[in-house]
Design a protein around this motif. Structure first.
Motif, PDB file in Angstrom:
ATOM      1  N   HIS A  12       0.531  -1.389   0.046  1.00 13.96           N
ATOM      2  CA  HIS A  12      -0.145  -0.466  -0.229  1.00 13.96           C
ATOM      3  C   HIS A  12       0.917   1.500   0.321  1.00 13.96           C
ATOM      4  N   THR A  13       2.190   1.372   0.475  1.00 16.65           N
ATOM      5  CA  THR A  13       3.124   2.611  -0.178  1.00 16.65           C
ATOM      6  C   THR A  13       4.313   2.453  -0.938  1.00 16.65           C
ATOM      7  N   ASP A  14       4.748   2.887  -1.042  1.00 17.22           N
ATOM      8  CA  ASP A  14       5.803   3.430  -2.209  1.00 17.22           C
ATOM      9  C   ASP A  14       7.168   2.765  -2.083  1.00 17.22           C
ATOM     10  N   TRP A  15       7.782   2.282  -0.456  1.00 21.52           N
ATOM     11  CA  TRP A  15       8.639   1.391  -0.232  1.00 21.52           C
ATOM     12  C   TRP A  15       9.343   0.721  -1.868  1.00 21.52           C
ATOM     13  N   ARG A  16       9.011   0.272  -2.419  1.00 19.38           N
ATOM     14  CA  ARG A  16       9.469  -0.970  -3.083  1.00 19.38           C
ATOM     15  C   ARG A  16       9.898  -0.005  -4.529  1.00 19.38           C
ATOM     16  N   GLU A  17       8.865   0.463  -4.804  1.00 16.24           N
ATOM     17  CA  GLU A  17      10.031   1.863  -5.525  1.00 16.24           C
ATOM     18  C   GLU A  17      11.366   2.908  -5.241  1.00 16.24           C
ATOM     19  N   ARG A  18      10.787   2.902  -3.713  1.00 15.52           N
ATOM     20  CA  ARG A  18      12.112   3.623  -3.568  1.00 15.52           C
ATOM     21  C   ARG A  18      13.498   3.051  -3.091  1.00 15.52           C
ATOM     22  N   ILE A  19      13.156   2.013  -2.771  1.00 16.00           N
ATOM     23  CA  ILE A  19      14.246   0.567  -3.158  1.00 16.00           C
ATOM     24  C   ILE A  19      15.115   0.266  -4.415  1.00 16.00           C
ATOM     25  N   ILE A  20      13.938   0.387  -5.639  1.00 18.26           N
ATOM     26  CA  ILE A  20      14.653   0.540  -6.776  1.00 18.26           C
ATOM     27  C   ILE A  20      14.655   1.252  -7.374  1.00 18.26           C
ATOM     28  N   ALA A  21      14.964   2.512  -7.497  1.00 14.94           N
ATOM     29  CA  ALA A  21      15.103   3.883  -7.654  1.00 14.94           C
ATOM     30  C   ALA A  21      15.912   4.333  -7.021  1.00 14.94           C
ATOM     31  N   GLY A  22      16.727   3.823  -5.939  1.00 11.50           N
ATOM     32  CA  GLY A  22      17.854   4.459  -5.308  1.00 11.50           C
ATOM     33  C   GLY A  22      19.075   3.504  -5.686  1.00 11.50           C
ATOM     34  N   ALA A  23      18.761   1.891  -5.721  1.00 12.45           N
ATOM     35  CA  ALA A  23      19.671   0.805  -6.695  1.00 12.45           C
ATOM     36  C   ALA A  23      20.325   1.175  -7.641  1.00 12.45           C
ATOM     37  N   GLU A  24      19.317   2.365  -9.077  1.00 12.86           N
ATOM     38  CA  GLU A  24      19.846   2.422 -10.161  1.00 12.86           C
ATOM     39  C   GLU A  24      21.276   2.590 -10.280  1.00 12.86           C
ATOM     40  N   GLY A  25      21.395   2.064 -10.689  1.00 12.54           N
ATOM     41  CA  GLY A  25      23.043   1.425 -11.199  1.00 12.54           C
ATOM     42  C   GLY A  25      24.020   0.063 -10.764  1.00 12.54           C
ATOM     43  N   LEU A  26      23.292  -0.078  -9.470  1.00 15.10           N
ATOM     44  CA  LEU A  26      23.948  -1.630  -9.111  1.00 15.10           C
ATOM     45  C   LEU A  26      23.458  -2.249  -9.281  1.00 15.10           C
ATOM     46  N   ASP A  27      24.361  -3.302  -9.194  1.00 14.06           N
ATOM     47  CA  ASP A  27      24.077  -4.461 -10.419  1.00 14.06           C
ATOM     48  C   ASP A  27      22.932  -5.025  -9.325  1.00 14.06           C
ATOM     49  N   VAL A  28      22.363  -5.375  -9.223  1.00 12.00           N
ATOM     50  CA  VAL A  28      20.968  -5.550  -8.153  1.00 12.00           C
ATOM     51  C   VAL A  28      19.176  -6.184  -9.524  1.00 12.00           C
ATOM     52  N   SER A  29      19.017  -7.367  -9.306  1.00 12.81           N
ATOM     53  CA  SER A  29      17.105  -6.743 -10.272  1.00 12.81           C
ATOM     54  C   SER A  29      16.714  -7.393  -9.015  1.00 12.81           C
ATOM     55  N   PHE A  30      15.444  -7.088  -9.466  1.00 12.90           N
ATOM     56  CA  PHE A  30      14.064  -7.103  -8.043  1.00 12.90           C
ATOM     57  C   PHE A  30      13.448  -8.267  -8.968  1.00 12.90           C
ATOM     58  N   ASP A  31      12.482  -8.215  -7.549  1.00  9.26           N
ATOM     59  CA  ASP A  31      11.372  -9.636  -7.947  1.00  9.26           C
ATOM     60  C   ASP A  31      10.540  -9.132  -7.018  1.00  9.26           C
ATOM     61  N   SER A  32       9.342  -9.896  -7.430  1.00  9.01           N
ATOM     62  CA  SER A  32       8.013  -9.457  -6.468  1.00  9.01           C
ATOM     63  C   SER A  32       7.332  -9.798  -6.043  1.00  9.01           C
ATOM     64  N   PRO A  33       5.801  -9.638  -5.569  1.00  8.57           N
ATOM     65  CA  PRO A  33       4.714 -10.745  -5.455  1.00  8.57           C
ATOM     66  C   PRO A  33       3.518  -9.911  -6.432  1.00  8.57           C
ATOM     67  N   VAL A  34       2.943 -10.113  -6.430  1.00 13.59           N
ATOM     68  CA  VAL A  34       1.927  -9.652  -7.669  1.00 13.59           C
ATOM     69  C   VAL A  34       1.330  -8.716  -6.679  1.00 13.59           C
ATOM     70  N   THR A  35       1.393  -7.220  -6.961  1.00  8.25           N
ATOM     71  CA  THR A  35       1.145  -5.639  -6.022  1.00  8.25           C
ATOM     72  C   THR A  35      -0.559  -5.242  -6.167  1.00  8.25           C
ATOM     73  N   ASP A  36      -0.918  -5.555  -7.081  1.00 11.44           N
ATOM     74  CA  ASP A  36      -2.654  -5.172  -7.479  1.00 11.44           C
ATOM     75  C   ASP A  36      -2.895  -6.382  -6.177  1.00 11.44           C
ATOM     76  N   HIS A  37      -3.479  -5.084  -5.661  1.00  7.63           N
ATOM     77  CA  HIS A  37      -3.725  -6.357  -4.375  1.00  7.63           C
ATOM     78  C   HIS A  37      -5.373  -6.865  -4.786  1.00  7.63           C
ATOM     79  N   GLU A  38      -6.424  -6.304  -5.732  1.00  6.24           N
ATOM     80  CA  GLU A  38      -7.713  -6.846  -5.375  1.00  6.24           C
ATOM     81  C   GLU A  38      -7.220  -7.783  -7.372  1.00  6.24           C
ATOM     82  N   ALA A  39      -6.156  -8.225  -7.822  1.00  6.66           N
ATOM     83  CA  ALA A  39      -5.077  -9.316  -8.930  1.00  6.66           C
ATOM     84  C   ALA A  39      -5.180 -10.598  -7.599  1.00  6.66           C
ATOM     85  N   SER A  40      -3.956  -9.727  -6.905  1.00  4.65           N
ATOM     86  CA  SER A  40      -3.719 -10.322  -5.826  1.00  4.65           C
ATOM     87  C   SER A  40      -4.793 -11.968  -5.275  1.00  4.65           C
TER      88      SER A  40
END
Length: 149
Positions: A12-40
């Motif tokens: 329900h918050t933007d914490w994932r986006e903040r981590i992904i944006a902050g890690a730009e340029g690092l050798d990191v790939s991200f995955d997560s559960p489906v974050t669309d609450h209704e779809a999930s």
């Protein structure tokens, strides 16, 4: 070194986006559960058919979602689990326990008001952060050995 990071927990918050944006340029790939609450919530019945009983509606969704969650947790080098303010995230606690059982490097992201309730979860983690930017600093340090400015 490349890190594969699984971002679990509240949606329900933007914490994932903040981590992904902050890690730009690092050798990191991200995955997560489906974050669309209704779809999930509705994936099981949308794919496998309607249920009159809410328990079976939710059960079908949990099983379908578990396919993605298990794969993400098992393939991750680092698992970040966020416990949010608004809802009790039993699924986040389950993901943290599963990741710990798999021997994954676990970072917990939580507010101070959850410290007591999550003490056992925190004890299994390698780090407990308060802000998404601290998670980015941990990832940067692990990958480069550089401390925050």
């Amino acid at each position: 070194m490349t890190l594969k990071v699984y971002l679990s927990g509240e949606i329900h918050t933007d914490w994932r986006e903040r981590i992904i944006a902050g890690a730009e340029g690092l050798d990191v790939s991200f995955d997560s559960p489906v974050t669309d609450h209704e779809a999930s919530d509705d994936c099981g019945v949308a794919i496998l058919g309607a249920e009159d009983d809410k328990y079976w509606h939710d059960h079908k969704g949990a099983m379908v979602n578990a396919i993605r969650t298990r794969k993400g947790l098992e393939e991750a080098d680092v698992v970040v689990v966020r416990f949010g303010e608004k809802y009790r995230q039993w699924n986040a606690a389950f993901d943290a326990g599963y990741a710990a059982a798999l021997g994954k490097s676990l970072i917990i992201l939580q507010r101070p008001e959850h410290d007591h309730a999550l003490k056992e979860v925190d004890a299994a983690a390698l780090a407990m952060a308060r802000e998404p930017e601290q998670v980015v600093d941990i990832l940067r340090y692990v990958l480069t050995g550089k401390l925050p400015a």
